[in-house]
Design a protein around this motif. Structure first.
Motif, PDB file in Angstrom:
ATOM      1  N   GLY A 111       8.632   7.362  -2.959  1.00  0.00           N
ATOM      2  CA  GLY A 111       8.610   8.783  -3.286  1.00  0.00           C
ATOM      3  C   GLY A 111       7.230   9.380  -3.427  1.00  0.00           C
ATOM      4  N   GLN A 112       6.161   8.618  -3.137  1.00  0.00           N
ATOM      5  CA  GLN A 112       4.808   9.135  -3.333  1.00  0.00           C
ATOM      6  C   GLN A 112       4.425  10.141  -2.255  1.00  0.00           C
ATOM      7  N   LEU A 113       4.953   9.976  -1.029  1.00  0.00           N
ATOM      8  CA  LEU A 113       4.612  10.869   0.068  1.00  0.00           C
ATOM      9  C   LEU A 113       5.817  11.741   0.410  1.00  0.00           C
ATOM     10  N   PRO A 114       5.593  13.002   0.757  1.00  0.00           N
ATOM     11  CA  PRO A 114       6.721  13.911   1.036  1.00  0.00           C
ATOM     12  C   PRO A 114       7.472  13.504   2.297  1.00  0.00           C
ATOM     13  N   THR A 115       8.726  13.811   2.332  1.00  0.00           N
ATOM     14  CA  THR A 115       9.573  13.393   3.450  1.00  0.00           C
ATOM     15  C   THR A 115       9.370  14.246   4.695  1.00  0.00           C
ATOM     16  N   HIS A 116       8.773  15.442   4.556  1.00  0.00           N
ATOM     17  CA  HIS A 116       8.626  16.297   5.733  1.00  0.00           C
ATOM     18  C   HIS A 116       7.478  15.861   6.640  1.00  0.00           C
ATOM     19  N   CYS A 117       6.614  14.966   6.165  1.00  0.00           N
ATOM     20  CA  CYS A 117       5.507  14.469   6.986  1.00  0.00           C
ATOM     21  C   CYS A 117       5.956  13.230   7.771  1.00  0.00           C
ATOM     22  N   ARG A 118       5.465  13.106   8.986  1.00  0.00           N
ATOM     23  CA  ARG A 118       5.697  11.888   9.756  1.00  0.00           C
ATOM     24  C   ARG A 118       4.741  10.810   9.245  1.00  0.00           C
ATOM     25  N   VAL A 119       5.284   9.698   8.782  1.00  0.00           N
ATOM     26  CA  VAL A 119       4.484   8.607   8.230  1.00  0.00           C
ATOM     27  C   VAL A 119       4.439   7.474   9.243  1.00  0.00           C
ATOM     28  N   VAL A 120       3.227   7.086   9.651  1.00  0.00           N
ATOM     29  CA  VAL A 120       3.033   6.047  10.662  1.00  0.00           C
ATOM     30  C   VAL A 120       2.276   4.892  10.033  1.00  0.00           C
ATOM     31  N   ASP A 121       2.840   3.689  10.124  1.00  0.00           N
ATOM     32  CA  ASP A 121       2.179   2.483   9.633  1.00  0.00           C
ATOM     33  C   ASP A 121       1.072   2.103  10.606  1.00  0.00           C
ATOM     34  N   ALA A 122      -0.172   2.234  10.176  1.00  0.00           N
ATOM     35  CA  ALA A 122      -1.302   1.944  11.075  1.00  0.00           C
ATOM     36  C   ALA A 122      -1.303   0.498  11.539  1.00  0.00           C
ATOM     37  N   ALA A 123      -0.733  -0.420  10.744  1.00  0.00           N
ATOM     38  CA  ALA A 123      -0.712  -1.836  11.126  1.00  0.00           C
ATOM     39  C   ALA A 123       0.066  -2.051  12.414  1.00  0.00           C
ATOM     40  N   ALA A 124       1.018  -1.167  12.713  1.00  0.00           N
ATOM     41  CA  ALA A 124       1.813  -1.318  13.926  1.00  0.00           C
ATOM     42  C   ALA A 124       0.983  -1.119  15.190  1.00  0.00           C
ATOM     43  N   LEU A 125      -0.222  -0.557  15.050  1.00  0.00           N
ATOM     44  CA  LEU A 125      -1.088  -0.300  16.212  1.00  0.00           C
ATOM     45  C   LEU A 125      -2.075  -1.428  16.468  1.00  0.00           C
ATOM     46  N   LEU A 126      -2.053  -2.455  15.616  1.00  0.00           N
ATOM     47  CA  LEU A 126      -3.087  -3.491  15.708  1.00  0.00           C
ATOM     48  C   LEU A 126      -2.943  -4.369  16.949  1.00  0.00           C
ATOM     49  N   ASP A 127      -1.726  -4.570  17.409  1.00  0.00           N
ATOM     50  CA  ASP A 127      -1.506  -5.478  18.535  1.00  0.00           C
ATOM     51  C   ASP A 127      -1.470  -4.754  19.875  1.00  0.00           C
ATOM     52  N   ALA A 128      -1.991  -3.544  19.902  1.00  0.00           N
ATOM     53  CA  ALA A 128      -1.972  -2.781  21.152  1.00  0.00           C
ATOM     54  C   ALA A 128      -2.852  -3.461  22.196  1.00  0.00           C
ATOM     55  N   PRO A 129      -2.392  -3.526  23.456  1.00  0.00           N
ATOM     56  CA  PRO A 129      -3.217  -4.133  24.511  1.00  0.00           C
ATOM     57  C   PRO A 129      -4.394  -3.233  24.862  1.00  0.00           C
ATOM     58  N   SER A 130      -5.459  -3.861  25.332  1.00  0.00           N
ATOM     59  CA  SER A 130      -6.630  -3.096  25.744  1.00  0.00           C
ATOM     60  C   SER A 130      -6.281  -2.251  26.966  1.00  0.00           C
ATOM     61  N   ALA A 131      -6.724  -1.005  26.956  1.00  0.00           N
ATOM     62  CA  ALA A 131      -6.378  -0.093  28.051  1.00  0.00           C
ATOM     63  C   ALA A 131      -7.620   0.562  28.642  1.00  0.00           C
TER      64      ALA A 131
END
Length: 926
Positions: A111-131
């Protein structure tokens, strides 16, 4: 100005390509190269498209830094959301800036962050392939690079846009004073997160300390030494606290080359102390304000104080200092007045959605017939004939406390909603010898006094802030904005000349005596907290944490030092700041703490399971032990549940459920801190103890390391007696000199030049020998894993420097064994009836012979080594020529009896050197 504006985004994007193989960001959990960071940014840019501004939530760390850098390169201004902010303040920031996306660098509270904002876990971007190369956004000079949300003294923080142009001009100007080179290591923490962009443009490495590293003096010393930190920015208050809690010998040995002070006036006392305690570091004072970015930078080589003020240097070329009197007329050189700055490319556009505040602070004036836009700094000062600025102090509308800015008008407005008064003056005062505190002076008539007494119980003869009022304020204000003292005056003192408040005439405030530490039924930790928070003991809730009751990170340093002095042991910062005080008391005393789990299955006890060796021992135990036996792992309690931490390890090792069991306790505490029932239950189940925990800390003197080692081994030996268990102890070849031999599989004695680590192992071996416990002392040299090197091992560090420089020091030799072999040996040894010594060390050392051989001194001067390691080798050159030989008949015989194959298999030198030193298109090394 050219059509294409070359921005910080361009410079960062180029660094991601040119420095691809260097480390960019590092913390305890994550290490990202510039190439890794490029892949992260590329993945983040797909999500950031269309966003006007972005929030980044979390404490500063490598993941936080990656998210912020992605925003800058993509041209999206970001605002930092501190998890410690009250929920209402976070909501106000997001609403004020119309934020639609939040990148999280750590999980938010429910409940710390409002529900109307899109919340993205930055850790999910760590395994992105080099482009491919990162493409920076096209930036205009006036575009904001980031937004600073100030203290929020009304619960509605002011948001300050900082432009790309102001940051770029400042960075280039500061590069002339404090340049960066590729590989330079910079420490960054919450007071200086904006500092990470400048070094990254030039290939430097940013290291983020954790809270447990940051605010315990010894822990910070370890962080600085372990990561070989060359530069770090501190607030003066913070540095003063840290140096005060650190032995001079430890501070003198730190690798710091540069210390930057910012956020407060630097006292002559601190300058003298810092120069004496950090002899290898240059000391710089940075005068900066969010609304103007940087202003002045000067090296502190002598006392900075002037006639009641502090000289901070000359303003950077794109700023001009303007000192005005009370009638907005320019003051001549040397005459004090209100300090303003002019500079169209440096001054920000103002405050978001605050036109009145913007007009008040960003002033449009006609001076000497010229229309001028000035920023009112809130400082009093003057400019000398030589252009040097001297700051005399703050004016009434803004205060500084421990590096934080406090807007007094807004604070007064907030207080008016809770406290009845006629006039009020917030002010920062020195309170006896307890440091600075925020004091709220006010006047009140009889009716107002009666109302305050009825609502808050304010005593007429006390200056203490009532706890109920403080709690109400903490719901909407950061802790540092809550006054520590409430002082009622008959009238506000007025200066006879200016007609304004005479701040010097405000009465001093004395710390009110509280209940003595440990008196009555009061927990000692509660009494310490009451003293530091400057409130009565009855105003401290033992079931809440220090942080939840208004303690901030800097105040926590005082608490840690007090607790360490009282309890005679190290105190974890996370504990001191975040644990309920009753729980903190339990962890710091010998009071038994009931374990959260039961011990119902037979097995072994392992210490150091999260270390390099211990992790391999855990894997070997899972493989070799009978399936019905478990591995009990002694894990220190933290905020995160120890069993959850071990569950993550178990999952990585594919261990069956329940096979690895956490024993929540500390090797420093009697009975590991367990209560009698759980301790007895554990004793009944354990047949063998494998002790891999070790203390390796170059910032700690030898006596302290010996003391820690002795305490830990005595606790372990007592458990072995109580359990009837045998002990396998991982010792070290460091108990013998690095040359000579053969050294026996027998007791060792202290020798000249012995390291603190070697001495600690000798002390432990002696305790084991005198205990009568059946034990195997297994001496190990450096340990290698062909698949995953130990980055803390000095031999691995030397090999990495050889690979990078394509050269070796002539005569390089060192002993090394396979960590998997060591783990299998410790697990597979049969129980011993008495005391046995095993030197699990191969017949000969590893001796690389490929690459350009340089004289050791020449190689040491040129090799890309951390400075701490370079100093260590310079003090003990035998580290490069460790050619000692060891008796190993007992180890060889035990290895053979275990059916583990030839003893030579503990070492695969050619494979190790090929993996660590192999150069492209060259034959394998031998």
């Amino acid at each position: 100005m050219p059509d294409y504006y070359r921005s910080i985004a361009d410079e960062l994007a180029e660094a991601l390509t040119s420095q691809r193989n260097r480390i960019a960001l590092r913390d305890r959990q994550l290490c990202l190269s510039y190439g890794d960071l490029a892949a992260f940014v590329g993945a983040a840019q797909k999500l950031l498209a269309g966003q006007k501004a972005v929030a980044v939530y979390g404490a500063p760390g490598a993941l936080f830094g990656a998210a912020a850098i992605a925003c800058v390169i993509d041209g999206r201004p970001f605002v930092h959301l501190d998890p410690a902010m009250p929920r209402a303040v976070l909501g106000n920031i997001l609403a004020e800036l119309e934020i639609g996306m939040i990148l999280t660098a750590q999980p938010p509270k429910e409940g710390q962050l409002p529900t109307h904002c899109r919340v993205v876990d930055a850790a999910a971007l760590l395994d992105a392939p080099s482009a491919g190369p990162v493409l920076p956004a096209r930036i205009r000079p006036t575009d904001p690079i980031y937004l600073v949300a100030t203290s929020g003294t009304t619960g509605r923080p002011k948001c300050i846009p900082v432009t790309h142009d102001a940051a770029l001009l400042s960075y280039h100007w500061r590069d002339e004073f404090t340049p960066y080179l590729p590989g330079m290591k910079v420490g960054v923490y919450i007071f200086a997160i904006w500092e990470m962009f400048r070094p990254l443009r030039n290939g430097a490495e940013i290291c983020f300390p954790g809270l447990q590293d940051l605010l315990s003096p010894l822990a910070l010393a370890s962080f600085l030494s372990d990561h070989d930190i060359h530069e770090m920015l501190f607030t003066p208050s913070f540095l003063e606290k840290i140096l005060g809690g650190m032995e001079p010998a430890i501070s003198a040995a730190l690798p710091l080359r540069r210390v930057i002070l910012n956020g407060e006036v630097v006292s002559d006392r601190l300058i003298a102390e810092a120069r004496a305690r950090l002899p290898g570091a240059r000391l710089w004072n940075l005068y900066s304000i969010c609304e103007t970015h940087d202003i002045c930078m000067s090296e502190l080589t002598a006392p900075a104080g002037g006639d009641g003020g502090v000289t901070v240097g000359k303003p950077m070329p794109h700023l001009r200092a303007v000192v005005l009197d009370d009638d907005d007329r320019p003051c001549p050189p040397g005459m004090p007045g209100l300090l303003h700055f002019e500079g169209p490319r440096m001054l920000g556009p103002g405050y978001v959605n605050r036109p009145e505040e913007t007009a008040r602070r960003f002033r449009e004036l006609v001076i000497e017939g010229r229309a001028t836009r000035l920023y009112d700094t809130g400082d009093q000062g003057y400019v000398g004939e030589d252009g040097q600025i001297t700051v005399l102090g703050r004016v009434a509308h803004m205060l500084k406390l421990r590096g934080h800015s406090i807007q007094t008008q807004e604070l007064t407005q907030t207080m008016a909603g809770l406290l009845e008064f006629s006039q009020a003056i917030p002010w920062v005062r020195q309170i006896d010898d307890h440091g600075q505190a925020l004091v709220f002076y006010y006047t009140a008539d009889a009716a107002q006094r009666a109302g305050n007494t009825a609502r808050w119980g304010i005593a007429p003869d006390s200056n203490r802030m009532p706890e109920a009022l403080a709690a109400a304020l903490r719901e909407v204000l950061p802790g540092y904005c809550v006054p520590a003292y409430l002082v009622r005056l008959d009238e506000i003192p007025i200066h006879q000349v200016s007609g304004k408040c005479d701040f010097k005439a405000l009465p001093a405030v004395a710390a009110e005596p509280g209940q003595p530490v440990g008196a009555g039924d009061t927990l000692p930790v509660v009494a310490h907290v009451a003293r530091i928070l400057r409130c009565g003991i009855d105003g401290v809730d033992p079931e809440r944490s220090f942080h939840d009751q208004g303690g901030d990170s800097l105040m926590c340093v005082d608490l840690i030092l007090s607790l360490e002095a009282s309890h005679g042991r190290r105190v974890d910062f996370d504990w001191a700041l975040n644990l309920p005080l009753t729980r903190l008391h339990q962890l710091l005393t010998e009071q038994a703490v009931a374990a959260p789990q039961s011990f119902e299955r037979k097995g072994i006890l392992l210490t150091g399971a999260t270390g390099f060796l211990g992790g391999h021992v855990l894997a070997a135990a899972l493989e070799r032990l009978p399936a019905d036996e478990v591995i009990y792992c002694l894990i220190r309690p933290r905020n995160r549940d120890p069993q959850l931490r071990l569950d993550a390890v178990a999952q990585a090792l594919d261990a069956p459920p329940g096979r690895i069991v956490a024993v929540v306790g500390s090797i420093d505490d009697p009975r590991f801190g367990l209560d009698a029932a759980h301790y007895s239950a554990l004793c009944r189940q354990v047949r063998t103890v494998i002790h891999c925990a070790a203390t390796v800390n170059l910032a700690v003197d030898r006596a302290r390391m010996e003391e820690w080692s002795q305490t830990g081994i005595r606790t372990t030996l007592q458990f072995c007696r109580d359990a009837g268990a045998d002990l396998r102890f991982s010792s070290s070849s460091a108990v013998f000199p690095a040359t000579g031999g053969p050294w026996p599989e027998a007791p060792a004695r202290l020798y000249d030049g012995c390291s603190g680590y070697g001495a600690a192992k000798i002390v432990a071996e002696a305790e084991i020998a005198a205990s009568g416990v059946a034990a195997a002392v297994v001496r190990l040299p450096s340990l290698y894993d062909l698949d995953a090197p130990n980055p803390k091992d000095i031999c691995e560090i030397i090999l990495d420097a050889c690979r990078a420089s394509r050269s070796i020091p002539a005569g390089l030799s060192f002993p090394m064994s396979d960590v998997r072999a060591a783990a299998q040996f410790l697990v597979g040894l049969p129980p011993s009836d008495g005391l046995s010594f095993y030197n699990l060390i191969a017949e000969g050392p590893i001796t690389p012979r490929a690459g350009t051989a340089l004289a050791p001194d020449t190689w040491l001067a040129a090799a890309p080594l951390p400075d701490a390691v370079r100093r260590l080798i310079a003090a003990d050159p035998l580290i490069l020529h460790a050619d000692a030989t060891f008796d190993n008949a007992a180890a060889s015989d035990a290895w053979r009896q275990a059916g583990a194959g030839p003893f030579e298999s503990i070492l695969d030198g050619p494979a190790l050197l090929t993996r660590r030193l192999g150069y492209h298109n060259e034959p394998a090394l031998t």
